[in-house]
Each structure stands twice: as structure tokens, then as C-alpha cells.
Design a protein around this motif. Sequence first.
Motif, mmCIF file in Angstrom:
data_model
loop_
_atom_site.group_PDB
_atom_site.id
_atom_site.type_symbol
_atom_site.label_atom_id
_atom_site.label_comp_id
_atom_site.label_asym_id
_atom_site.label_seq_id
_atom_site.Cartn_x
_atom_site.Cartn_y
_atom_site.Cartn_z
ATOM 1 N N MET A 88 0.838 -1.172 0.000
ATOM 2 C CA MET A 88 0.000 0.000 0.000
ATOM 3 C C MET A 88 0.884 1.236 0.000
ATOM 4 O O MET A 88 1.900 1.281 0.665
ATOM 5 C CB MET A 88 -0.910 0.001 1.218
ATOM 6 C CG MET A 88 -1.871 -1.160 1.213
ATOM 7 S SD MET A 88 -2.912 -1.150 2.660
ATOM 8 C CE MET A 88 -3.862 -2.611 2.308
ATOM 9 N N VAL A 89 0.441 2.215 -0.770
ATOM 10 C CA VAL A 89 1.182 3.461 -0.894
ATOM 11 C C VAL A 89 0.239 4.609 -0.567
ATOM 12 O O VAL A 89 -0.891 4.627 -1.051
ATOM 13 C CB VAL A 89 1.719 3.638 -2.333
ATOM 14 C CG1 VAL A 89 2.471 4.956 -2.474
ATOM 15 C CG2 VAL A 89 2.589 2.465 -2.757
ATOM 16 N N ASP A 90 0.682 5.549 0.240
ATOM 17 C CA ASP A 90 -0.076 6.775 0.475
ATOM 18 C C ASP A 90 0.544 7.874 -0.374
ATOM 19 O O ASP A 90 1.726 8.185 -0.217
ATOM 20 C CB ASP A 90 -0.014 7.194 1.946
ATOM 21 C CG ASP A 90 -0.841 6.303 2.850
ATOM 22 O OD1 ASP A 90 -1.530 5.398 2.330
ATOM 23 O OD2 ASP A 90 -0.792 6.506 4.072
ATOM 24 N N VAL A 91 -0.249 8.444 -1.268
ATOM 25 C CA VAL A 91 0.241 9.521 -2.126
ATOM 26 C C VAL A 91 -0.156 10.854 -1.493
ATOM 27 O O VAL A 91 -0.981 11.595 -2.017
ATOM 28 C CB VAL A 91 -0.324 9.395 -3.560
ATOM 29 C CG1 VAL A 91 0.418 10.361 -4.499
ATOM 30 C CG2 VAL A 91 -0.197 7.983 -4.090
ATOM 31 N N ASP A 92 0.439 11.145 -0.351
ATOM 32 C CA ASP A 92 0.100 12.372 0.373
ATOM 33 C C ASP A 92 0.535 13.610 -0.401
ATOM 34 O O ASP A 92 -0.128 14.645 -0.340
ATOM 35 C CB ASP A 92 0.756 12.384 1.750
ATOM 36 C CG ASP A 92 0.290 11.238 2.624
ATOM 37 O OD1 ASP A 92 -0.746 10.625 2.311
ATOM 38 O OD2 ASP A 92 0.978 10.945 3.622
ATOM 39 N N ALA A 93 1.653 13.522 -1.067
ATOM 40 C CA ALA A 93 2.197 14.621 -1.862
ATOM 41 C C ALA A 93 2.227 15.909 -1.047
ATOM 42 O O ALA A 93 2.716 15.917 0.073
ATOM 43 C CB ALA A 93 1.415 14.778 -3.165
ATOM 44 N N VAL A 94 1.667 16.972 -1.589
ATOM 45 C CA VAL A 94 1.667 18.270 -0.919
ATOM 46 C C VAL A 94 0.612 18.327 0.185
ATOM 47 O O VAL A 94 0.756 19.038 1.175
ATOM 48 C CB VAL A 94 1.431 19.388 -1.960
ATOM 49 C CG1 VAL A 94 1.216 20.733 -1.307
ATOM 50 C CG2 VAL A 94 2.610 19.448 -2.936
ATOM 51 N N ALA A 95 -0.462 17.537 0.020
ATOM 52 C CA ALA A 95 -1.588 17.600 0.952
ATOM 53 C C ALA A 95 -1.153 17.432 2.404
ATOM 54 O O ALA A 95 -1.625 18.158 3.283
ATOM 55 C CB ALA A 95 -2.626 16.539 0.588
ATOM 56 N N ASN A 96 -0.296 16.480 2.659
ATOM 57 C CA ASN A 96 0.164 16.241 4.026
ATOM 58 C C ASN A 96 0.844 17.474 4.609
ATOM 59 O O ASN A 96 0.710 17.765 5.790
ATOM 60 C CB ASN A 96 1.116 15.045 4.042
ATOM 61 C CG ASN A 96 1.578 14.698 5.438
ATOM 62 O OD1 ASN A 96 0.821 14.740 6.390
ATOM 63 N ND2 ASN A 96 2.839 14.352 5.560
#
Length: 197
Positions: free
Chosen positions: A1-9
Motif C-alpha cells: 500500500m502506498v499513500d500519495v500524500d504529496a503536498v496535501a500532508n
Amino acid sequence: MVDVDAVANWINTCDGSPQNPTNVSRGVFGATVGIDRLLKLFDKYSIKATWFSPAHSIESFPKQLAKVRDAGHEIGLHGYTHEYIGLLSEQQQRDILVRSIDVLTKFCGGQKPKGYTAPAWLTSKELIGHLEEMGIVYDHSFMHHDFQPYFAPDASHGWVETDHAKEAGEWMKPMTAIKPSKVVEIPANWYGFHTSL
């Protein structure tokens, strides 16, 4: 599983302080360079994964997330801007879920997302009820078991939090019985394969 938080985090600053642009650049790196590297690695070993993405990441980096979608990976819900839902009102939680489902459904050609994971695994008592109401099949936020899938508890179970401002007799109470919901829980844990971009 990958979390693509990118800028949002990085723009989800829970304490209200302004974000450091260097941290935001780390999110841009994850969304651009990180996605490409993981896609190449997964393709090399014929791995299909679930990529949990805040809707903000999809709207901000649509070409990058299209590569994930087009490679046949699942894209799951992960909030809008990686907000900590336990800090939000029930209406805010619902609004974010509705908007995120809409963004992901449109992005995936009309296919509604099936899974959800809470940003930072910080959940709320309302979460499972909301997921159930909106037809989300599974969640990946709780730790009632390590690897065995189970039905996530519904909102009827509860506990009384310790409140030192009250008499001890008011909060010395056992937790109520856990009743299953219709949402399958794929347990989260701190020692499995999970990465964030």
C-alpha cells in the motif's frame, strides 16, 4: 500500500501555523519523482498495489496519478488534504468524504473507490458509520488484529474517557461490547509494507 500524500500532508497544518516551503517541496518530489520510481519498481516485479490518495493530490498532480490508474493499480480514499478527521466536526468529515469520493470516481472513469485509509490513521467515532453509509467496502485504519481481515466495529461500541475534572466513579467504566459493521477492515499496523510519498 502506498499513500500519495504529496503536498496535501504538508499543507494540512493542524496547529494553524504556516507551512515551510521546503516541506511542500518534499511533497512535490513524492508526487513527481517518487511515483515514477515506485511504478517502475512495481512493474519490474509485476506488483499491483493500492495507492491511497488525498483528492488534493489527484487534482494537483493528475498526470502523475493517471500513470498509477493506467498501470492498473487501485486508488483508494485518503481524505482531501490529509486532514485529521478526529479534529473535525461530523459535517466536515461527511463533506470531505463526499467530495473525495466524487473526485476519485470521476478520475477513475466512473468507478467508485472501494477502500479508505484515514490520514495518519487518526480516525473518529463517526468514521465507520460514514463509510458504511457511502458504500465503501473496506477500511485500512484500525488495529484490532494484525493481519486477519475482520468487520470493523460499528459506532455503537464505546468507552468513557478518563476525565480528571470529574469524580473517578464517573469514568471508571468498562468498554461496551464491540459489534461488527458491514465494512471490512484490512488491518493497519506499524510493521507491514506501507510507504508514503
